[in-house]
Design an enzyme around this catalytic site. Structure first.
Site, PDB file in Angstrom:
ATOM      1  N   GLU A  89     -60.665 -72.492  56.287  1.00  0.00           N
ATOM      2  CA  GLU A  89     -61.072 -71.270  55.580  1.00  0.00           C
ATOM      3  C   GLU A  89     -60.190 -71.186  54.358  1.00  0.00           C
ATOM      4  O   GLU A  89     -58.965 -71.192  54.467  1.00  0.00           O
ATOM      5  CB  GLU A  89     -60.916 -70.044  56.480  1.00  0.00           C
ATOM      6  N   CYS A 143     -58.070 -63.283  51.569  1.00  0.00           N
ATOM      7  CA  CYS A 143     -59.178 -64.148  51.156  1.00  0.00           C
ATOM      8  C   CYS A 143     -60.438 -63.328  50.940  1.00  0.00           C
ATOM      9  O   CYS A 143     -61.318 -63.713  50.176  1.00  0.00           O
ATOM     10  CB  CYS A 143     -59.429 -65.221  52.216  1.00  0.00           C
TER      11      CYS A 143
END
Length: 546
Positions: free
Chosen positions: A296, A330
């Protein structure tokens, strides 16, 4: 030798860990303040941990407070190639022991870790996330404690569900599937911004019987070290998770070069992940098996607004989505597309809310924003603000101040872009900065396409609209633009068991942390067919003469 277990055991049904409020006068606020005071006054030494044994190299790194970078909380020993190889050897040697342990026992260890964090070490873990990670008490609580507990509890249940998932059998045959751990070690590389992710990346593969070499981010060694101590207290055998802080090149190059590399569990920058993937490709012929690569990475997460949206809700989504934890998520909102008809009201409300935001030391619970993680982050974010001042196509509308004299402070900043392809509209900044592009109301669908096509990332995004047809249009146009999509909400705050997290394109492999899909990446299936009465001749009935 394990005792015989003649029982099918159900994992306790997981529920999300309750979030403490830390309101004035609450017992948790008092306990949290005491933990902060004690830990801030105590300097510790953090060793490498290989096979349960502490290793010290004397090559030291410092752990400082982002809001007071002159305050050293810890020093840690950095692993070099020698120590990384020792960790790899230990992980490989520990495989047979760990894979032979019943899955229920592995689950019991993880559930005990969750209980220890919830009941015994809640305030120490939160204090570490605040002092070293720069989080407010609420951001620490939802991350370092609640989300990590949820990962541990839900992953144990997902493991049970995976093991129970078996094929059908025909008459005279018994079919079943074994979910074997991978052959080799899993290399877990964890980020600075979430203690929960730092804890999940090594424990998810370990839950499925794998052994792990864990490299924490240099900016977040402190809470991972606390977790290693909790793992030991919970009964995790030595060698299952080996803790090797150090530079990315020293640790990563050795790990990726090992023929025993079975998988990579990564959260961090897109650039680093792509480099690791390239290295795996270059080494592909030397590995015992194709490594599983789960990552990720970055995001350029959006808030898209339709003319039917509520201006105050949008403004709150912008302020919370872009500025909580200094935008160091993120998933943080980093760009917004707003119709002209609403921009005046939204700008007014954003200004009003931002005028009340306090920035400073997170141990002062009245502060909403703290410092960014380190000097490198400060310099990077500052460079984008300076670029905006120096170039046409956008202007700083609100904020923009920077000061690193004591801590790495960057003011929450709103940039107004007239060019939708301006640098701050398309590149990941990872700081408290959001860029706004105002579009003509009639260009709703055209601007949706712009949002989809102007960024390489596809992690999170949201649509604000009361018009349900407009929501449906956005859902279709932005289908591949975000792995986590929100309707009338900020694009942050995924909850384990409710919103499995991950994105595609340049944002990662979308293997959804907090779901059974992620755990499936850490097993290799073997199908077993047992025939009770095997045939004794090759001849089939059709071969007989009429």
């Amino acid at each position: 030798m394990n005792l015989v277990n003649n029982a099918i055991i159900n994992v306790p049904e997981p529920t999300n860990e309750p979030i403490y409020s830390y309101a004035p006068g609450s017992p948790e606020r008092k306990a949290m303040q005491a933990a902060l005071k004690e830990m801030a006054a105590t300097k510790i030494e953090i060793p490498i941990i290989i096979g349960g044994k502490e290793v010290r190299t004397g090559n030291m790194g410092k752990v400082t407070m982002p809001h007071d970078h002159g305050h050293v909380l810890a020093e840690y020993h950095k692993a070099g190639p020698k120590e990384v190889q020792q960790a790899i050897d230990c992980a490989v040697a520990s495989q047979e022991m760990w894979r032979s342990i019943r899955w229920e026992e592995r689950a019991a260890i993880m559930l005990k870790v969750a209980e220890l964090i919830s009941k015994k070490y809640r305030y120490q873990i939160n204090a570490g996330a605040m002092l070293v990670g720069g989080k407010t008490v609420f951001q620490a609580e939802i991350d370092a404690v609640c989300e990590l507990i949820d990962f541990l509890r839900f992953n144990a249940k997902y493991a049970e569900e995976i093991y129970r998932n078996q094929p059908t059998s025909s008459e005279g045959v018994w079919n079943y599937v074994q979910y074997r751990p991978l052959e080799g070690f899993v290399f877990a590389v964890t980020p600075f911004n979430f203690t929960a992710i730092a804890g999940n990346l090594p424990t998810a593969p370990a839950m499925m019987g794998n052994t792990v070499v864990w490299k924490p981010a240099s900016a977040l060694v402190y809470t991972p070290y606390l977790l290693m101590q909790i793992f030991e207290e919970a009964g995790l055998p030595p060698g299952v998770i080996n803790f090797v802080p150090g530079s990315g090149s020293d640790v990563g190059n050795t790990a990726l070069a090992s023929e025993h590399l079975a998988g990579i569990h990564f959260t961090g920058s897109t650039r680093v992940f792509q480099s690791m993937w390239k290295t795996v490709g270059e080494n592909i012929t030397k590995y015992h098996a194709y490594p599983r690569i789960v990552g990720e990475t970055g995001g350029k997460d959006f808030i898209f607004v339709h003319s039917s949206a509520d201006a105050k809700q949008v403004a709150t989504g912008i302020v919370r989505g872009a500025f909580e934890f200094q935008g160091q998520k993120c998933s943080a909102a980093s760009r917004a597309f707003i119709p002209k008809s609403l921009w005046g009201d939204i700008e007014k409300e954003v200004r009003a809310q931002m005028s009340t935001i306090k920035m400073g030391d997170p141990t002062d619970f009245t502060n909403f924003v703290g410092a960014v993680i380190d000097k490198a982050a400060f310099d990077n974010i500052s460079s984008y603000l300076q670029y905006t001042r120096d170039n046409d196509g956008a202007e700083i509308l609100i904020g923009g101040g920077c000061d690193d004299s004591k801590g790495y402070f960057v003011e929450p900043t709103v940039i107004l872009a007239t060019d939708p392809h301006f640098k701050t509209m398309v590149e990941e900044i990872f700081g408290p900065v959001i860029s706004v592009y105002v579009y003509d109301d009639a260009d709703y669908e055209k601007t949706l396409r712009l949002c989809d096509e102007s960024s390489p990332y596809a992690l999170t995004g949201s649509i604000f609209a009361k018009d349900r047809l407009a929501v449906g249009t956005a859902m279709a146009a932005l289908e591949h633009s975000a792995g986590n999509f929100y309707i009338n909400d900020k694009p942050t705050g995924a909850v384990v068991g409710q919103q499995p997290f991950g994105g595609g394109r340049a944002s990662g492999t979308n293997d959804k942390a907090g779901s059974a899909a992620n755990l499936m990446r850490w097993v290799s299936m073997r199908t077993v067919k047992e025939t009770f009465l095997a045939p004794s001749t090759y001849e089939y009935p059709f071969l007989q003469k009429d």
